[in-house]
Motif scaffolding. Sequence first.
Motif, mmCIF file in Angstrom:
data_model
loop_
_atom_site.group_PDB
_atom_site.id
_atom_site.type_symbol
_atom_site.label_atom_id
_atom_site.label_comp_id
_atom_site.label_asym_id
_atom_site.label_seq_id
_atom_site.Cartn_x
_atom_site.Cartn_y
_atom_site.Cartn_z
ATOM 1 N N LEU A 185 0.855 -1.185 0.000
ATOM 2 C CA LEU A 185 0.000 0.000 0.000
ATOM 3 C C LEU A 185 0.892 1.237 0.000
ATOM 4 C CD1 LEU A 185 -2.778 1.325 0.225
ATOM 5 C CD2 LEU A 185 -2.688 0.925 2.694
ATOM 6 N N ILE B 271 -6.663 4.632 -3.885
ATOM 7 C CA ILE B 271 -5.582 3.875 -3.261
ATOM 8 C C ILE B 271 -4.560 3.485 -4.320
ATOM 9 C CG2 ILE B 271 -5.032 1.689 -2.109
ATOM 10 C CD1 ILE B 271 -7.901 1.763 -0.965
ATOM 11 N N LEU C 68 -1.485 0.940 -5.081
ATOM 12 C CA LEU C 68 -0.941 -0.329 -4.635
ATOM 13 C C LEU C 68 0.182 -0.739 -5.584
ATOM 14 C CD1 LEU C 68 -1.792 -2.422 -2.378
ATOM 15 C CD2 LEU C 68 -2.957 -3.655 -4.203
#
Length: 220
Positions: free
Chosen positions: A189, A197, A199
């Motif tokens: 992360l 988000i 990743l």
Amino acid sequence: MKNLRPLLGHEVELELSGKQAAVSGKLVDVGQDILVLYNGVHFLYVPLLHLQQLRLIQSDNVIDVPEMPYESMSDQISYRKILMNAKGMFSELYITGNQSIHGYVNSVMNDFFVFYSPVYHSVIVSLQHLKYLIPYNPNVTPYTLTPEQFPLKPSPLTFARSFDQQLQKLVGEFVIFDLGENPSKIGVLKGIDQNIIELATAGGSPAFLHLNHIKTVHLP
């Protein structure tokens, strides 16, 4: 939910978002944001959030309903109260895909709860994505494991009050989203910016996910 109360004691069929097969059973309780079915074997606690359709079904089955694992609280029953009552009780969760997970509710926060599983260990579950919860008989344990084989361990994580804050605390960690059903949801992360988000996946390439569609997160 007064309009559902006339259906109490009748067999119904539910269509839930994210689940192809319908769920059916006798409707035994209705609350402000949750309903309870008994399918002849288990009680299913179904948050209304994912209810797409409920309909009566014609059946000659006679379903004798045993004592509920959580006391019926009439219109006071709620999703959050059920989760609080489930703490420490062996339960099954249905969340995503065709997978269900077994274990114990540990903590209930503002918009997520922590579920401890012998397979996944501490799983952070968004309240928005639980399809239903099945509590098991008190003398049943996951996979027949003894308390020595599967002790209820406190999580090494410290928990924030909200799901997005919790993910912020995991920046820099290797995480698994949605129980690893998709390889592109496994990686480091890197950060969260306005609900997006980032990743780093296995090959090092970035993948971008929207926070609202993350159902669960756990550390390997």
